[in-house]
Scaffold this motif. Structure first.
Motif, PDB file in Angstrom:
ATOM      1  N   SER A   1       0.789  -1.235   0.000  1.00 37.21           N
ATOM      2  CA  SER A   1       0.000   0.000   0.000  1.00 37.21           C
ATOM      3  C   SER A   1       0.821   1.286   0.000  1.00 37.21           C
ATOM      4  O   SER A   1       0.316   2.338  -0.359  1.00 37.21           O
ATOM      5  CB  SER A   1      -0.899   0.021   1.236  1.00 37.21           C
ATOM      6  OG  SER A   1      -0.118   0.201   2.419  1.00 37.21           O
ATOM      7  N   HIS A   2       2.076   1.218   0.458  1.00 39.37           N
ATOM      8  CA  HIS A   2       2.909   2.413   0.647  1.00 39.37           C
ATOM      9  C   HIS A   2       2.304   3.353   1.690  1.00 39.37           C
ATOM     10  O   HIS A   2       2.562   4.564   1.682  1.00 39.37           O
ATOM     11  CB  HIS A   2       3.137   3.154  -0.668  1.00 39.37           C
ATOM     12  CG  HIS A   2       4.482   3.792  -0.778  1.00 39.37           C
ATOM     13  ND1 HIS A   2       4.781   5.024  -0.238  1.00 39.37           N
ATOM     14  CD2 HIS A   2       5.632   3.364  -1.337  1.00 39.37           C
ATOM     15  CE1 HIS A   2       6.028   5.323  -0.477  1.00 39.37           C
ATOM     16  NE2 HIS A   2       6.584   4.336  -1.138  1.00 39.37           N
ATOM     17  N   LEU A   3       1.524   2.818   2.610  1.00 38.03           N
ATOM     18  CA  LEU A   3       1.004   3.584   3.731  1.00 38.03           C
ATOM     19  C   LEU A   3       2.024   3.584   4.868  1.00 38.03           C
ATOM     20  O   LEU A   3       2.642   2.556   5.160  1.00 38.03           O
ATOM     21  CB  LEU A   3      -0.296   2.969   4.254  1.00 38.03           C
ATOM     22  CG  LEU A   3      -1.560   3.131   3.411  1.00 38.03           C
ATOM     23  CD1 LEU A   3      -2.642   2.181   3.915  1.00 38.03           C
ATOM     24  CD2 LEU A   3      -2.060   4.576   3.468  1.00 38.03           C
ATOM     25  N   ALA A   4       2.195   4.725   5.524  1.00 37.94           N
ATOM     26  CA  ALA A   4       2.917   4.744   6.786  1.00 37.94           C
ATOM     27  C   ALA A   4       2.024   4.079   7.834  1.00 37.94           C
ATOM     28  O   ALA A   4       0.810   4.253   7.823  1.00 37.94           O
ATOM     29  CB  ALA A   4       3.248   6.174   7.198  1.00 37.94           C
ATOM     30  N   VAL A   5       2.642   3.322   8.742  1.00 36.23           N
ATOM     31  CA  VAL A   5       1.870   2.494   9.662  1.00 36.23           C
ATOM     32  C   VAL A   5       2.172   2.865  11.109  1.00 36.23           C
ATOM     33  O   VAL A   5       3.337   2.951  11.519  1.00 36.23           O
ATOM     34  CB  VAL A   5       2.165   0.989   9.446  1.00 36.23           C
ATOM     35  CG1 VAL A   5       1.312   0.136  10.395  1.00 36.23           C
ATOM     36  CG2 VAL A   5       1.912   0.589   7.995  1.00 36.23           C
ATOM     37  N   GLY A   6       1.121   3.074  11.875  1.00 35.55           N
ATOM     38  CA  GLY A   6       1.211   3.194  13.326  1.00 35.55           C
ATOM     39  C   GLY A   6       0.390   2.088  13.949  1.00 35.55           C
ATOM     40  O   GLY A   6      -0.470   1.476  13.296  1.00 35.55           O
ATOM     41  N   PHE A   7       0.645   1.816  15.218  1.00 34.48           N
ATOM     42  CA  PHE A   7      -0.075   0.742  15.904  1.00 34.48           C
ATOM     43  C   PHE A   7      -0.676   1.296  17.186  1.00 34.48           C
ATOM     44  O   PHE A   7       0.025   1.897  18.001  1.00 34.48           O
ATOM     45  CB  PHE A   7       0.870  -0.410  16.236  1.00 34.48           C
ATOM     46  CG  PHE A   7       0.188  -1.667  16.712  1.00 34.48           C
ATOM     47  CD1 PHE A   7      -0.036  -2.717  15.854  1.00 34.48           C
ATOM     48  CD2 PHE A   7      -0.249  -1.791  18.030  1.00 34.48           C
ATOM     49  CE1 PHE A   7      -0.669  -3.879  16.280  1.00 34.48           C
ATOM     50  CE2 PHE A   7      -0.882  -2.937  18.475  1.00 34.48           C
ATOM     51  CZ  PHE A   7      -1.088  -3.989  17.599  1.00 34.48           C
TER      52      PHE A   7
END
Length: 304
Positions: A66-72
């Motif tokens: 997706s090329h999304l930056a990811v946070g959790f």
């Protein structure tokens, strides 16, 4: 503002709020992540825990594509399990730390860079100092565990008197906790949420200016606090424009203006996370609620 927000921030959405069926770690985890991944409006996503290993593997593959930056967000795990990072009882505190250890491991596998937590319940004035010490101890341990896996910990502030009734709590206390943790873990920081400011009795300006030097992540949401009988009363993150809500386009606009004023937005060397946290109420369509939230943000941005 004529310039695209993509120049200033990573615009995200809290996945497990937009699709509450997955909040407890069950449900269509990967499929609902796919719905966000297909939407070019977003450049970031905040995911939560998932109990099924196959779902996590599928989600990790989607996020890489997706090329999304990811946070959790470990908040859902802590709240669902009623875990307390500032428990005065040591076995209870240890259990909460272990819950977040598991979230950090999942976050690393999903490609996240930060894991967000919240404090436990406010124990009352007599035990506030001791509970704060326990919270700092938990955050120090979690920061070390996260650093070993190339992640960092973020703490979000929540209401103290309305629904979550959390120790942290006021932004002033959040800053004190952050100062203590940052003595060893400079990467630690705070998350401030527009939807929690009315619940804390803090103005947008008051909260953001108080926390400005520790702010690493921001949320945009709404709340209802005027009528305890309202179905979305408290920290329910209803859509913008809901009757009785505290925040809509004017409040989002003010929030953005102060974020620029304090330098959270507009810095030349980083693109910080700014995420929607909006939860469809019973009978509402997640896709429609997401679309309406995007319209509110675009309208506010156009007025900057």
């Amino acid at each position: 503002m004529d310039e695209s927000w993509n120049r200033y921030l990573r615009l995200g959405i809290v996945h497990f709020m937009a699709f509450p069926a997955v909040m407890a770690g069950e449900g269509p985890y990967a499929d609902t992540i796919r719905e966000i991944a297909r939407d070019p409006f977003f450049t970031a996503i905040e995911v939560g825990w998932a109990h099924d290993a196959a779902q996590r593997v599928a989600a990790a593959a989607l996020l890489r594509e997706s090329h999304l930056a990811v946070g959790f967000g470990a908040q859902s795990a802590l709240l669902t399990t009623k875990s307390n990072l500032n428990a005065l009882d040591e076995p209870t505190r240890r259990k909460a730390v272990e819950v977040v250890h598991g979230c950090i491991d999942q976050a690393a596998a999903l490609g996240a860079k930060r894991v967000a937590v919240l404090s436990g319940p406010y124990p009352g004035a007599a035990d506030e100092a001791k509970a704060t010490e326990r919270l700092v101890a938990s955050l120090m341990e979690l920061s070390g565990y996260a650093r070993d896996r190339n992640l960092a910990i973020t703490m979000e502030t929540f209401d103290r008197t309305v629904e979550k009734k959390s120790l942290v709590g006021p932004t002033t206390l959040a800053v004190k906790v952050s100062e203590a943790v940052r003595k060893e873990y400079r990467e630690f920081g705070l998350m401030l949420d527009l939807s929690h400011m009315p619940l804390l009795g803090e103005s947008v300006r008051e909260s953001l200016i108080t926390g400005r030097d520790h702010l690493v992540h921001a949320h945009i949401g709404n709340c209802v606090m005027g009528d305890p009988k309202h179905p979305a009363y408290g920290d329910a993150h209803p859509r913008f424009g809901i009757a009785g809500g505290e925040n809509d386009t004017p409040e989002v606009l003010e929030y953005l203006r102060v974020l620029f004023e304090i330098g959270f937005l507009g810095a030349t060397n980083r693109l910080p996370f700014l995420s929607f946290e909006v939860k469809p109420q019973p009978g509402e369509d997640p896709a429609t609620v997401i679309a309406s939230t995007k319209r509110v943000f675009a309208d506010a941005w156009a007025q900057l």
